[in-house]
Scaffold this active site. Structure first.
Site, mmCIF file in Angstrom:
data_model
loop_
_atom_site.group_PDB
_atom_site.id
_atom_site.type_symbol
_atom_site.label_atom_id
_atom_site.label_comp_id
_atom_site.label_asym_id
_atom_site.label_seq_id
_atom_site.Cartn_x
_atom_site.Cartn_y
_atom_site.Cartn_z
ATOM 1 C CG HIS A 1 34.040 44.119 13.529
ATOM 2 N ND1 HIS A 1 32.940 44.118 14.376
ATOM 3 C CD2 HIS A 1 33.683 43.408 12.438
ATOM 4 C CE1 HIS A 1 31.947 43.449 13.800
ATOM 5 N NE2 HIS A 1 32.369 43.006 12.635
ATOM 6 C CG HIS B 1 34.755 42.551 5.172
ATOM 7 N ND1 HIS B 1 35.829 41.789 5.606
ATOM 8 C CD2 HIS B 1 33.776 42.396 6.086
ATOM 9 C CE1 HIS B 1 35.483 41.196 6.750
ATOM 10 N NE2 HIS B 1 34.261 41.550 7.064
ATOM 11 C CG ASP B 2 34.227 44.331 8.871
ATOM 12 O OD1 ASP B 2 34.137 43.152 9.287
ATOM 13 O OD2 ASP B 2 33.232 45.008 8.510
ATOM 14 C CG PHE C 1 24.218 34.650 14.917
ATOM 15 C CD1 PHE C 1 25.518 34.322 14.620
ATOM 16 C CD2 PHE C 1 23.614 35.683 14.204
ATOM 17 C CE1 PHE C 1 26.234 34.998 13.635
ATOM 18 C CE2 PHE C 1 24.314 36.372 13.219
ATOM 19 C CZ PHE C 1 25.618 36.023 12.932
ATOM 20 C CG HIS D 1 36.527 39.960 11.142
ATOM 21 N ND1 HIS D 1 35.777 38.797 11.042
ATOM 22 C CD2 HIS D 1 35.858 40.904 10.429
ATOM 23 C CE1 HIS D 1 34.692 39.040 10.317
ATOM 24 N NE2 HIS D 1 34.716 40.301 9.919
ATOM 25 C CD GLN E 1 27.393 32.754 19.207
ATOM 26 O OE1 GLN E 1 27.524 32.206 18.116
ATOM 27 N NE2 GLN E 1 27.553 34.057 19.355
HETATM 28 C C1 LIG Z 1 30.557 34.507 16.536
HETATM 29 O O1 LIG Z 1 29.281 35.064 16.755
HETATM 30 C C2 LIG Z 1 28.913 36.181 16.033
HETATM 31 C C3 LIG Z 1 29.691 36.783 15.062
HETATM 32 C C4 LIG Z 1 29.211 37.912 14.375
HETATM 33 C C5 LIG Z 1 27.963 38.440 14.683
HETATM 34 C C6 LIG Z 1 27.417 39.622 13.975
HETATM 35 N N1 LIG Z 1 26.217 40.037 14.303
HETATM 36 N N2 LIG Z 1 25.671 41.096 13.661
HETATM 37 C C7 LIG Z 1 24.225 41.303 13.832
HETATM 38 C C8 LIG Z 1 23.464 40.083 13.322
HETATM 39 C C9 LIG Z 1 21.983 40.294 13.488
HETATM 40 N N3 LIG Z 1 21.681 40.616 14.889
HETATM 41 C C10 LIG Z 1 20.858 39.856 15.664
HETATM 42 O O2 LIG Z 1 20.584 40.111 16.799
HETATM 43 C C11 LIG Z 1 20.287 38.619 15.001
HETATM 44 N N4 LIG Z 1 19.756 37.735 16.027
HETATM 45 C C12 LIG Z 1 20.633 36.941 16.748
HETATM 46 O O3 LIG Z 1 21.821 37.033 16.568
HETATM 47 C C13 LIG Z 1 20.098 35.984 17.748
HETATM 48 C C14 LIG Z 1 18.759 36.414 18.304
HETATM 49 C C15 LIG Z 1 18.996 37.642 19.170
HETATM 50 C C16 LIG Z 1 18.192 35.271 19.095
HETATM 51 C C17 LIG Z 1 17.823 36.767 17.194
HETATM 52 C C18 LIG Z 1 18.414 37.732 16.227
HETATM 53 O O4 LIG Z 1 17.719 38.502 15.619
HETATM 54 C C19 LIG Z 1 22.382 41.784 15.436
HETATM 55 C C20 LIG Z 1 23.892 41.600 15.288
HETATM 56 C C21 LIG Z 1 26.404 41.951 12.868
HETATM 57 O O5 LIG Z 1 25.867 42.861 12.232
HETATM 58 C C22 LIG Z 1 27.888 41.774 12.873
HETATM 59 C C23 LIG Z 1 28.562 42.483 11.685
HETATM 60 C C24 LIG Z 1 28.458 41.750 10.396
HETATM 61 C C25 LIG Z 1 28.241 40.427 10.364
HETATM 62 C C26 LIG Z 1 27.853 39.624 11.531
HETATM 63 C C27 LIG Z 1 28.215 40.280 12.873
HETATM 64 C C28 LIG Z 1 27.169 37.836 15.676
HETATM 65 C C29 LIG Z 1 27.652 36.711 16.341
HETATM 66 O O6 LIG Z 1 26.961 36.055 17.315
HETATM 67 C C30 LIG Z 1 25.656 36.545 17.683
HETATM 68 MG MG LIG Z 2 31.193 44.552 8.358
HETATM 69 ZN ZN LIG Z 3 33.191 41.379 8.913
#
Ligand SMILES: COc1ccc(C2=NN(C3CCN(C(=O)CN4C(=O)CC(C)(C)CC4=O)CC3)C(=O)[C@@H]3CC=CC[C@H]23)cc1OC
Ligand SMILES: [Mg+2]
Ligand SMILES: [Zn+2]
Length: 366
Positions: free
Chosen positions: A87, A127-128, A299, A91, A296
């Site tokens: 961040h 935004h960040d 996600f 980004h 990944q």
């Molecule tokens: C390049 O890979 C990534 C880039 C950005 C992010 C972000 N993640 N998060 C949250 C997203 C929701 N979250 C989860 O754990 C959702 N999730 C998974 O990712 C996989 C799982 C564990 C199997 C099931 C599940 O529920 C927590 C993290 C953010 O809030 C960040 C800020 C804003 C936007 C996206 C960013 C995640 C990346 O790879 C995982």
């Molecule tokens: Mg953000």
């Molecule tokens: Zn962002």
């Protein structure tokens, strides 16, 4: 203030290399990491200037003084944390450039006004800003002053907005003084709605609302995207900015892998602090139990693919290249999910006998 600005908003060593990169500014696989180097670590200032001034001529449309705008963007860029692995200003520039590409597709280009496009690009850029490299959940769990200030609701997103608009109050940074009051009020309202929609806790409701809107619009106007109300227009614009914020997995594999390494390191640094504080570790934050590939794939399956499939419907026939790249990238990580570690209890009876219990083992180790 008509200072003679450098061609790309910032002084660069190699103008030819910069010109070559800028000629690729409308492509999806633009290499932001290379751009950050060539712009001498000013990716956000130069990206904002190239897109808003050179490519779209939006600054002139709203009487924005370019030198004042540049000065403002230098302050915004300086308030992104260089020490954040993910961040950081690169980004911010990445989301802005991705948004510029999507808003350039004819299917949406005719739908949105210049002010809406300007708001979406500016929202992407800021935004960040001042992101601490920690999640909303962490800030609330540790009673951080920002969580107290914003009562645990969209804490980071409220902070990014307040930070960006507070700088706009300063006379020597106020590039919006040339806009008329009505435009400035609408611009501010749209930027607030757009940045608040990048809060991941809003993802499922935003996705559901976009699906409904795309459905009803396509049915009512035999396949053509027609958006009547402010809410419908904002929903689609929020969907575009949010999709760009989680667009890494739709980019060329080397770029996607670089973003993944960065977010995972940022998550691990948060996990290190949660461990030190005796807190439960957040998902994907435990560097002692890495699960990069599975996370990944999860996600992509739970979040990125459903959103980009919906965007692909809305933007059809565009965004198909993103969807095929997304599937290719999913296979890359899916094929590298490590075998589940063999459990210690073997299925050979004789081996079982000389297997001492794990608690025995631990006792012997003490
Ligand atoms: C390049 O890979 C990534 C880039 C950005 C992010 C972000 N993640 N998060 C949250 C997203 C929701 N979250 C989860 O754990 C959702 N999730 C998974 O990712 C996989 C799982 C564990 C199997 C099931 C599940 O529920 C927590 C993290 C953010 O809030 C960040 C800020 C804003 C936007 C996206 C960013 C995640 C990346 O790879 C995982
Ligand atoms: Mg953000
Ligand atoms: Zn962002």
């Amino acid at each position: 203030l008509k200072g003679n600005l450098p061609k790309f908003g910032v002084e660069v060593e190699d103008e030819d290399a910069m010109s070559l990169m800028v000629s690729q500014i409308n492509t999806w696989n633009f290499d932001l990491f290379k751009f950050a180097v060539i712009s001498k670590d000013h990716p956000l200032v130069s990206m904002a200037y190239v897109i808003l001034q050179s490519e779209r001529n939006l600054l002139r449309s709203y009487n924005v003084d370019p030198p004042t705008f540049i000065k403002y963007m230098f302050v915004i860029e300086a308030n992104y944390h260089k020490t954040n692995p993910y961040h950081n200003a690169t980004h911010g520039a990445d989301v802005m450039q991705s948004c510029h590409v999507l808003l350039g597709y004819s299917v949406v280009e005719q739908v949105f006004t210049d002010l809406e496009v300007f708001a979406a690009l500016f929202a992407s850029a800021i935004h960040d800003v001042d992101h601490p490299g920690l999640s909303n959940q962490f800030l609330s769990n540790t009673s951080n002053e920002l969580a107290i200030l914003y009562n645990d609701h969209a804490v980071l997103e409220n902070h990014h907005l307040a930070t960006a608009f507070k700088f706009l109050q300063e006379d020597e940074l106020n590039w919006a003084s040339g806009m008329d009051d009505k435009q400035r009020q609408l611009f501010r309202k749209m930027v607030i709605d757009l940045v608040l929609a990048t809060d991941m806790s809003k993802h499922l409701s935003l996705l559901a609302d976009i699906k409904t809107t795309v459905e009803s619009s396509k049915v009512a106007h035999n396949g053509k995207l027609v958006l009547e109300s402010y809410n419908e227009r904002m929903l689609v614009l929020q969907g575009i900015v949010h999709s760009c914020d989680i667009s890494s997995a739709t980019k060329a594999l080397p770029i996607y892998k670089a973003w993944t390494e960065r977010i995972i390191e940022e998550f691990y640094q948060q996990g290190d602090r949660e461990r030190d504080l005796g807190l439960n570790l957040s998902p994907m934050c435990d560097r002692q139990n890495p699960s990069i590939e599975k996370s990944q794939v999860g996600f992509i399956d739970f979040i990125v693919l459903p959103l980009w499939e919906t965007l692909g419907e809305l933007m059809f026939p565009y965004c198909q290249e993103m969807l095929s790249q997304l599937n290719e990238n999913r296979m890359y990580y899916f094929s590298r999910i490590p075998e589940s570690p063999r459990c210690s209890i073997t299925d050979e009876p004789e081996e079982r006998n000389n297997l001492i219990s794990s608690s025995e083992k631990r006792k012997n180790l003490r």
